[in-house]
Design an enzyme around this catalytic site. Sequence first.
Site, PDB file in Angstrom:
ATOM      1  N   SER A 141      66.865 -99.335 -15.166  1.00  0.00           N
ATOM      2  CA  SER A 141      66.279 -99.068 -13.909  1.00  0.00           C
ATOM      3  C   SER A 141      65.475-100.298 -13.522  1.00  0.00           C
ATOM      4  O   SER A 141      64.943-101.396 -14.372  1.00  0.00           O
ATOM      5  CB  SER A 141      65.166 -97.932 -14.340  1.00  0.00           C
ATOM      6  OG  SER A 141      65.556 -96.856 -14.769  1.00  0.00           O
ATOM      7  N   ASP A 192      64.848 -94.968  -6.257  1.00  0.00           N
ATOM      8  CA  ASP A 192      66.230 -95.233  -6.112  1.00  0.00           C
ATOM      9  C   ASP A 192      66.811 -94.908  -4.888  1.00  0.00           C
ATOM     10  O   ASP A 192      67.552 -95.927  -4.295  1.00  0.00           O
ATOM     11  CB  ASP A 192      66.763 -94.201  -7.148  1.00  0.00           C
ATOM     12  CG  ASP A 192      66.666 -94.629  -8.877  1.00  0.00           C
ATOM     13  OD1 ASP A 192      66.284 -95.811  -8.885  1.00  0.00           O
ATOM     14  OD2 ASP A 192      67.002 -93.907  -9.569  1.00  0.00           O
ATOM     15  N   SER A 243      58.165 -90.522  -7.644  1.00  0.00           N
ATOM     16  CA  SER A 243      59.220 -90.300  -8.819  1.00  0.00           C
ATOM     17  C   SER A 243      60.267 -91.507  -8.658  1.00  0.00           C
ATOM     18  O   SER A 243      60.564 -92.020  -7.848  1.00  0.00           O
ATOM     19  CB  SER A 243      60.139 -88.812  -8.669  1.00  0.00           C
ATOM     20  OG  SER A 243      61.009 -88.983  -7.708  1.00  0.00           O
ATOM     21  N   LYS A 244      61.035 -91.727  -9.996  1.00  0.00           N
ATOM     22  CA  LYS A 244      62.190 -92.682  -9.986  1.00  0.00           C
ATOM     23  C   LYS A 244      63.274 -92.382  -8.819  1.00  0.00           C
ATOM     24  O   LYS A 244      63.650 -93.422  -8.253  1.00  0.00           O
ATOM     25  CB  LYS A 244      62.790 -92.742 -11.436  1.00  0.00           C
ATOM     26  CG  LYS A 244      63.555 -93.616 -11.366  1.00  0.00           C
ATOM     27  CD  LYS A 244      64.408 -93.495 -13.029  1.00  0.00           C
ATOM     28  CE  LYS A 244      65.626 -94.307 -13.045  1.00  0.00           C
ATOM     29  NZ  LYS A 244      66.934 -94.106 -12.050  1.00  0.00           N
ATOM     30  N   ARG A 245      63.534 -91.023  -8.707  1.00  0.00           N
ATOM     31  CA  ARG A 245      64.335 -90.619  -7.746  1.00  0.00           C
ATOM     32  C   ARG A 245      64.029 -91.287  -6.204  1.00  0.00           C
ATOM     33  O   ARG A 245      64.946 -91.730  -5.610  1.00  0.00           O
ATOM     34  CB  ARG A 245      64.572 -89.151  -7.662  1.00  0.00           C
ATOM     35  CG  ARG A 245      65.680 -88.565  -6.756  1.00  0.00           C
ATOM     36  CD  ARG A 245      66.166 -87.074  -6.806  1.00  0.00           C
ATOM     37  NE  ARG A 245      66.093 -86.635  -8.209  1.00  0.00           N
ATOM     38  CZ  ARG A 245      65.267 -85.949  -8.881  1.00  0.00           C
ATOM     39  NH1 ARG A 245      64.116 -85.616  -8.220  1.00  0.00           N
ATOM     40  NH2 ARG A 245      65.552 -85.316 -10.206  1.00  0.00           N
TER      41      ARG A 245
END
Length: 509
Positions: free
Chosen positions: A291, A271, A266-268
């Site tokens: 992003s 990050d 995921s993007k999380r």
Amino acid sequence: MDKRKVRVRFAPSPTGPLHIGGVRTALFNYLFAKKHNGVFILRIEDTDQTRFVQGAEEYIIESLKWCGIKIDEGIEEGGPYGPYRQSDRKELYKEFSQRLIDSGQAYFAFDTPEELDKMRDRLKDQKNSVQQYNAVTRTEMKNSLTLSDVETKSLIKSGSPYVVRFKMPENQSIVVQDIVRGTVTVNTNQLDDKVLFKSDGMPTYHLANIVDDHLMKISHVIRGEEWLPSLPLHVLLYRAFGWEETMPEFAHLPLLLKPNGQGKLSKRDGDAMGFPVFPLKWTDPTSGDVSRGYREDGYFSEAFVNMLAFLGWNPGTEEEIMSLNEMSFSFDLNKVHKAGAKFDPEKAKWFNHKYLVKKTSAKLANLYQEILKSKNINAPDEMVNKIVCLIKDRANFVSDFWDQSYFFFQAPNKYDQEVIKKRWKEETPKLLSDLKKQLEKVEEFDLATLEKVVQDFVEKKGIGLGQLMNPLRLTLVGAGIGPGVLEIAELLGKEETIKRIKSGIENIK
């Protein structure tokens, strides 16, 4: 394999930036099409207007272009089976929805959200593990199966909100052969009566997807494994329309997993661990949040695509560095793994490094010149070419070049204390001063000459090469980094080299 002309589609929804898992799905479709001299179609599935995000469609198209994935039929390219945006096709779907109603395989449902919640709560209270709208519960709900024709028509005429649901047959075993998964078997008693058409005039994914795949003559549906639960319904829809003979073959691709292998990437995760999960930079049109993207992080598109292709597939050889053409020649859906593919950010860098060192120094020098110009540094192309030759083996990205070579463009204004402590001895200033005198006599300041001067110098002094070269590097660079110290001196030139040695002798304590 199906003998029909190979026609595949990538059909994303414009609900935000394209995840790298989506790019991989597009890539596998593209490779399969190219392998079989087929057609690759981009279709935008924007039936859910509530989730539409401004700019997402353009982002998808730009991402595919950056990756070198050429679209044969699509919104910009056109084609014989357009339009290629589902919202431009909505009149079609109503007709097909009605066809299912007329054949008794779908029905109108007028239940309010409150009534649906009440039904689920009742089933929950009864400790029923299945809490869905299905063959059992539909007999107790407000739909055209429990209402009379007159009541149904009256509700529709009065503008009552409704949906069209598929009438799931009872206790049938659906068996499908999936190219990646093998035999998939599901009993219809496990499935609910999915909504096919909404009262806002738009179809759901399921209806639009099947209708469009049929009308666009799609031969193979290659998509992520998250769509595997929908496969039995889609097969039943093909049967309901009488299209079983032309039903495409299916291949459900493995998930992209977090680096630790625990769950979907995921993007999380990106990050938290410092890597992008989108191909290009994305600015959220509502929040303004930015992003990161692989392109803006300095990845070459060829490296990015090569890396993605090897997440869940390999050609069965030791070869890992392959162009799009080479991959399309070798691509085989039967070699796609069933298990999820762990994403490794370090491996992504490794791929980029491999592509970086393959590029010509002239090409890399042009890219590096852009960085130098942004720092107001004007350096001759020939010099930058030579610098790139010296440092590219140590870099993963062109953006690494500055840290590997800044000392060519600016003299040290401080010196690494750790290196001083380790390499700078009491006799060092005298040694360097004597070397400086020898270098001042040199006429041809090239590498071969410098190597001879230094060799003669250390032999005459009776010292080890390291006693001279390590402190010499410190005076030229300010730290213990960089390529060969005499290669640095050659590029700096005689005047600058002597100037830096003198400054080092005076300032290093």
